[in-house]
Motif scaffolding. Structure first.
Motif, mmCIF file in Angstrom:
data_model
loop_
_atom_site.group_PDB
_atom_site.id
_atom_site.type_symbol
_atom_site.label_atom_id
_atom_site.label_comp_id
_atom_site.label_asym_id
_atom_site.label_seq_id
_atom_site.Cartn_x
_atom_site.Cartn_y
_atom_site.Cartn_z
ATOM 1 N N UNK A 75 3.000 -11.990 44.147
ATOM 2 C CA UNK A 75 1.729 -12.698 44.341
ATOM 3 C C UNK A 75 0.779 -11.734 45.032
ATOM 4 N N UNK A 76 -0.343 -11.448 44.394
ATOM 5 C CA UNK A 76 -1.245 -10.429 44.931
ATOM 6 C C UNK A 76 -2.671 -10.717 44.473
ATOM 7 N N UNK A 77 -3.623 -10.535 45.376
ATOM 8 C CA UNK A 77 -5.028 -10.736 45.042
ATOM 9 C C UNK A 77 -5.397 -12.192 44.833
ATOM 10 N N UNK A 78 -4.652 -13.108 45.467
ATOM 11 C CA UNK A 78 -4.863 -14.537 45.245
ATOM 12 C C UNK A 78 -5.385 -15.250 46.501
ATOM 13 N N UNK A 79 -6.089 -16.340 46.265
ATOM 14 C CA UNK A 79 -6.410 -17.289 47.333
ATOM 15 C C UNK A 79 -5.545 -18.520 47.071
ATOM 16 N N UNK A 80 -4.604 -18.771 47.957
ATOM 17 C CA UNK A 80 -3.611 -19.820 47.737
ATOM 18 C C UNK A 80 -3.989 -21.053 48.541
ATOM 19 N N UNK A 81 -4.301 -22.135 47.815
ATOM 20 C CA UNK A 81 -4.659 -23.392 48.469
ATOM 21 C C UNK A 81 -3.377 -24.082 48.950
ATOM 22 N N UNK A 82 -3.290 -24.288 50.257
ATOM 23 C CA UNK A 82 -2.092 -24.869 50.858
ATOM 24 C C UNK A 82 -2.531 -26.165 51.526
ATOM 25 N N UNK A 83 -2.585 -27.232 50.722
ATOM 26 C CA UNK A 83 -3.245 -28.456 51.207
ATOM 27 C C UNK A 83 -2.645 -29.750 50.669
ATOM 28 N N UNK A 84 -1.425 -29.691 50.129
ATOM 29 C CA UNK A 84 -0.774 -30.896 49.635
ATOM 30 C C UNK A 84 -1.386 -31.466 48.367
ATOM 31 N N UNK A 85 -2.265 -30.694 47.730
ATOM 32 C CA UNK A 85 -2.874 -31.154 46.470
ATOM 33 C C UNK A 85 -4.223 -31.816 46.648
ATOM 34 N N UNK A 86 -4.917 -31.481 47.744
ATOM 35 C CA UNK A 86 -6.229 -32.107 48.005
ATOM 36 C C UNK A 86 -7.290 -31.666 47.011
ATOM 37 N N UNK A 87 -7.139 -30.472 46.449
ATOM 38 C CA UNK A 87 -8.080 -30.016 45.413
ATOM 39 C C UNK A 87 -7.302 -29.475 44.215
#
Length: 247
Positions: A235-247
């Motif tokens: 995993x590289x160059x990513x913005x990982x949303x860690x929010x339980x599926x809010x978006x």
């Protein structure tokens, strides 16, 4: 001092004395990394974080640093190299959040938040690129609010949008270095930073934004940091949303 006396891997965690930063520091120490906790002001909190890691059998020290100060950031990395022999992981969790409608925002507050959140990320990442050993990981902190676009968050979200852009480009500039760069973007998480100034109804409403219907915990976020710092090399160059599926 011979090389063998140094730990195998070393992490710097900015904002490491409290909240998500502290939980990330404790998790990385449990994973076997020596951890340098970089903190802004509260000596007692920093020493408490170090003590918690040491009590659990880990290696940790604390360094007071203003992440927006160029010399202080350079000194943080020098101190880490002197203490532990190198730098392999940088978790940049230091940041401030000021919330109000854009129309009411002062230019001073805007500038102060940019100084810490954007300039701080730039300075910490620049030192990381100069100092880090191959096999390393830079993990910046963004926010799911960049996607959620919640009222009162505009200037804060703007600082985190800048972090996203910086992280994505830097990942590509690390070509040939075997260093990954990602941003972790938590959603509403039960930390002092998040809970401060919010009433119970607001907190409950934000907890229900995701299908799991709860706030995130610092441990939830630290799991992802641990993964990116260790096994998650692809995993590289990513913005990982860690929010339980809010978006």
């Amino acid at each position: 001092m011979t090389h063998s006396t140094h730990p195998a891997r070393v992490a710097i965690v900015t904002g490491g004395s409290r909240g998500i930063g502290r939980q990330s520091a404790e998790r990385l120490a449990a994973d076997g990394l020596a951890v340098v906790i970089a903190y802004a002001s509260n000596d007692q909190e920093a020493q408490s974080a170090v003590a918690a890691i040491q009590t659990a059998g880990g290696l940790a020290t604390a360094v007071k640093v203003d992440v927006s100060d160029e010399q202080a950031v350079a000194q943080l990395f020098s101190a880490t190299e002197q203490t532990y022999g190198g730098v392999d992981v940088v978790v940049h969790a230091a940041g401030i959040m000021i919330l109000k409608p854009l129309v009411e925002f002062s230019a001073d507050d805007f500038d102060r938040m940019h100084r810490v959140n954007v300039r701080g990320t730039f300075l910490v990442n620049r030192q990381a690129t100069r100092r880090m050993r191959p096999g390393g990981a830079i993990i910046n902190f963004s926010s799911s609010v960049v996607e959620l676009a919640l009222p009162t968050y505009a200037p804060y979200a703007a600082t985190k949008g800048a972090v996203d852009a910086l992280s994505r480009v830097l990942a590509r500039e690390m070509r040939g270095r075997d260093i990954t760069v990602n941003a972790v973007a938590p959603g509403p998480t039960a930390t002092d930073l998040f809970l401060d100034g919010k009433d119970a109804a607001t907190i409950d409403r934000m907890a229900k934004m995701n299908p799991l219907e709860r706030l995130g915990t610092p441990q939830d976020i630290a799991e992802v940091v641990s993964f990116l710092a260790g096994p998650g090399r692809w995993i590289n160059g990513q913005v990982i949303l860690v929010n339980g599926g809010a978006v």
